[in-house]
Motif scaffolding. Structure first.
Motif, PDB file in Angstrom:
ATOM      1  N   GLU A 126      28.279 -31.159  52.246  1.00  0.00           N
ATOM      2  CA  GLU A 126      26.913 -30.701  52.499  1.00  0.00           C
ATOM      3  C   GLU A 126      26.837 -29.236  52.917  1.00  0.00           C
ATOM      4  O   GLU A 126      25.753 -28.714  53.173  1.00  0.00           O
ATOM      5  CB  GLU A 126      26.262 -31.584  53.578  1.00  0.00           C
ATOM      6  CG  GLU A 126      26.079 -33.017  53.138  1.00  0.00           C
ATOM      7  CD  GLU A 126      24.974 -33.734  53.900  1.00  0.00           C
ATOM      8  OE1 GLU A 126      24.065 -33.034  54.413  1.00  0.00           O
ATOM      9  OE2 GLU A 126      25.010 -34.968  53.979  1.00  0.00           O
ATOM     10  N   THR A 127      27.955 -28.568  53.017  1.00  0.00           N
ATOM     11  CA  THR A 127      27.986 -27.146  53.377  1.00  0.00           C
ATOM     12  C   THR A 127      28.685 -26.352  52.287  1.00  0.00           C
ATOM     13  O   THR A 127      29.253 -26.928  51.344  1.00  0.00           O
ATOM     14  CB  THR A 127      28.706 -26.937  54.723  1.00  0.00           C
ATOM     15  OG1 THR A 127      30.071 -27.354  54.571  1.00  0.00           O
ATOM     16  CG2 THR A 127      28.031 -27.718  55.841  1.00  0.00           C
ATOM     17  N   THR A 128      28.662 -25.040  52.411  1.00  0.00           N
ATOM     18  CA  THR A 128      29.325 -24.138  51.447  1.00  0.00           C
ATOM     19  C   THR A 128      30.534 -23.504  52.104  1.00  0.00           C
ATOM     20  O   THR A 128      30.420 -22.882  53.169  1.00  0.00           O
ATOM     21  CB  THR A 128      28.351 -23.033  50.990  1.00  0.00           C
ATOM     22  OG1 THR A 128      27.228 -23.641  50.352  1.00  0.00           O
ATOM     23  CG2 THR A 128      29.037 -22.077  50.035  1.00  0.00           C
ATOM     24  N   ARG A 129      31.682 -23.718  51.497  1.00  0.00           N
ATOM     25  CA  ARG A 129      32.920 -23.157  52.030  1.00  0.00           C
ATOM     26  C   ARG A 129      32.931 -21.643  51.837  1.00  0.00           C
ATOM     27  O   ARG A 129      32.638 -21.131  50.762  1.00  0.00           O
ATOM     28  CB  ARG A 129      34.129 -23.771  51.344  1.00  0.00           C
ATOM     29  CG  ARG A 129      34.277 -25.258  51.600  1.00  0.00           C
ATOM     30  CD  ARG A 129      35.326 -25.877  50.708  1.00  0.00           C
ATOM     31  NE  ARG A 129      36.656 -25.308  50.972  1.00  0.00           N
ATOM     32  CZ  ARG A 129      37.436 -24.763  50.042  1.00  0.00           C
ATOM     33  NH1 ARG A 129      37.025 -24.713  48.778  1.00  0.00           N
ATOM     34  NH2 ARG A 129      38.609 -24.286  50.355  1.00  0.00           N
ATOM     35  N   LEU A 130      33.268 -20.916  52.885  1.00  0.00           N
ATOM     36  CA  LEU A 130      33.365 -19.455  52.778  1.00  0.00           C
ATOM     37  C   LEU A 130      34.483 -19.062  51.808  1.00  0.00           C
ATOM     38  O   LEU A 130      34.421 -17.997  51.178  1.00  0.00           O
ATOM     39  CB  LEU A 130      33.630 -18.854  54.164  1.00  0.00           C
ATOM     40  CG  LEU A 130      33.502 -17.329  54.264  1.00  0.00           C
ATOM     41  CD1 LEU A 130      32.100 -16.857  53.882  1.00  0.00           C
ATOM     42  CD2 LEU A 130      33.836 -16.846  55.679  1.00  0.00           C
TER      43      LEU A 130
END
Length: 490
Positions: A126-130
């Motif tokens: 649900e998040t975006t990996r840096l």
């Protein structure tokens, strides 16, 4: 022969094609994201402003910007994909993110607005990996810049902490350090593992300082971020210190516009007042503003002086013309009176009214017929000669006074310029007029120079010229000839 011509043409075409990349404009691409309206985390009041202001700043310095605000996971993936395609073989790329970010198991994640992070699985999906952003940056062939104003408090600490007792992972505050790659600049809003402030104004302290410094041309990227560090540190009273990780082999400038020094070097000798005024308006804090204002003052004073000189020149030329005519007529009358008196003394009859021209408004004398009349006529002629000589002397005094008046006008003009103090010249009395007038030239008043009509004319430069030379000396534009004139002015 035709084959040789075709071969030469082909060589020329290949040469032109090879030269095109060298002449092409540098490609710069940026991705700017600002997330504010979080559904499952505290909203951030100024991240949208941060993103919009940063996107505008980057466009002004030549970046093609892909931007988005309040993006969900799908939206962040879409803009990141578009950015990665544009970044291929770009000369410079930049990523800016303002919003929630956190570290989990030593890896950094950026939070879309609808993300709900309850466990390790939701962190991954649900998040975006840096790290995915770093991959997109690495498609570029040139400088890579990553700016993270995302070091806020981790909004999911409580949820993830519940899992920590049963699972082997760690949850930290702020962001974890990013592995540095060759040719990459990484700027954090605060130090690693620390938390940055949102700010009470339109922007966060970090973004406000960065937008401000991007506007300054000619700042090398390392210098730019060091200045941002100082501004943020001072603004937050030492509570927040941005961190910079830099691995560049050469210099890079975000703002490639001319610096104030470059512009001043180009216009410092110009007489274009519009360009000088534009310089003062564009670089109000520049070290060279004082020089620009001095040169503007020189140009304006020179313009005023030129107009004043032309007006005074016309005025004095007319007065000198009238004075010369009166002097010539007075000299003729004096000569005629001397001739008449000489003839009377020698016993010859003076010229009759018909033979001798009379001054306007005078009565022609009667021809004497007795000894008493003859004596009276001689006295009259002697008196007339004395009057003519007195009139000529008065005109010579007026001529000297006109010369002094002209010098006084030049001194007053120099005093108004405020750059030169001239010692007052002593006023000399006009010399006595001899009975026999000195030999005069045959040139008319129109053919004579004004300097020939005035007495006590100095060979030194005029007051106005001295003023301009002194101003040029202040600006460092004095020539060898000007130095000699400057010695005479002093």
């Amino acid at each position: 022969m035709a084959a040789i011509i075709r071969f030469c043409a082909l060589i020329g075409l290949l040469t032109q094609l090879l030269a095109v990349p060298a002449l092409a404009e540098e490609r710069r691409v940026a991705l700017v994201i600002g997330n504010s309206a979080y559904k499952n985390a505290p909203a951030l009041p100024n991240t949208v402003n941060d993103a919009r202001d940063m996107a505008a700043s980057l466009r002004r310095v030549g970046f093609e910007v892909v931007d988005g605000v309040d993006l969900d996971k799908r939206g962040m993936d879409a803009v990141l994909t578009r950015f990665a395609r544009l970044a291929q073989d770009a000369d410079a790329v930049m990523f800016f993110f303002a919003g929630h970010g956190f570290q989990f198991n030593g890896e950094n994640y950026l939070v879309p607005i609808e993300a709900r992070v309850d466990d390790e699985v939701s962190v991954q999906y649900e998040t975006t990996r840096l790290a995915d952003v770093v991959t997109a940056l690495n498609f570029a062939k040139g400088v890579k810049i990553m700016v993270l104003d995302a070091c806020r408090n981790n909004p999911f600490v409580s949820q993830l902490a519940k899992k920590q007792a049963t699972r082997g992972f760690s949850v930290g505050s702020g962001l974890a350090p990013v592995a540095r790659a060759q040719g990459m600049v990484i700027a954090y809003a605060t130090q690693a593992n620390d938390v940055a402030a949102d700010g009470a104004g339109r922007n966060s302290p970090f973004t406000a300082a960065l937008v401000q410094e991007i506007q300054q041309p000619g700042l090398e990227v390392a210098t730019l971020f060091r200045r941002v560090q100082k501004i943020v540190y001072d603004t937050t009273g030492g509570r927040q210190t941005p961190e910079l990780s830099l691995s560049l082999l050469g210099d890079f400038y975000l703002n490639r516009e001319e610096t104030d020094a470059d512009v001043w070097r180009r216009i410092r000798a110009s007489d274009d007042s519009a360009a000088l005024k534009a310089f003062v308006q564009r670089f109000p804090q520049s070290f060279f503003v004082l020089d620009a204002r001095t040169r503007l003052d020189l140009i304006e004073r020179r313009s005023l002086e030129s107009g004043e000189r032309e007006r005074l020149g016309r005025e004095f030329a007319e007065r000198e013309r009238v004075l010369l005519e009166r002097l010539e007529q007075a000299e003729k009358d004096r000569k005629q009176a001397a001739v008449d008196l000489a003839k009377r003394d020698s016993g010859e009859a003076p010229a009759t009214p018909v033979d001798r021209p009379q001054a306007p408004g005078t009565r022609p004398p009667a021809v004497p017929k007795t000894a008493a009349d003859d004596k009276a006529e001689r006295e009259r002629l002697a008196k007339q000669l004395s009057q003519r000589e007195s009139e000529l002397a008065a005109l010579e005094k007026e001529k000297a006074r006109l010369g002094e008046e002209r010098r006084a006008q030049e001194q007053a003009m120099a005093a108004r310029l405020g750059t030169l103090i001239i010692a007052p010249q002593p006023v000399q009395e006009a010399p006595p007029v001899p009975l026999i007038a000195p030999q005069r030239t045959d040139r008319s008043a129109a053919e004579r120079k004004p300097s020939e009509l005035l007495v006590n004319q100095e060979s030194k430069p005029s007051a106005g010229l001295c003023a301009e030379i002194l101003l040029r000396a202040q600006l460092g534009e004095i020539t060898a000839a000007n130095r000699e004139q400057l010695k005479q002015c002093r």
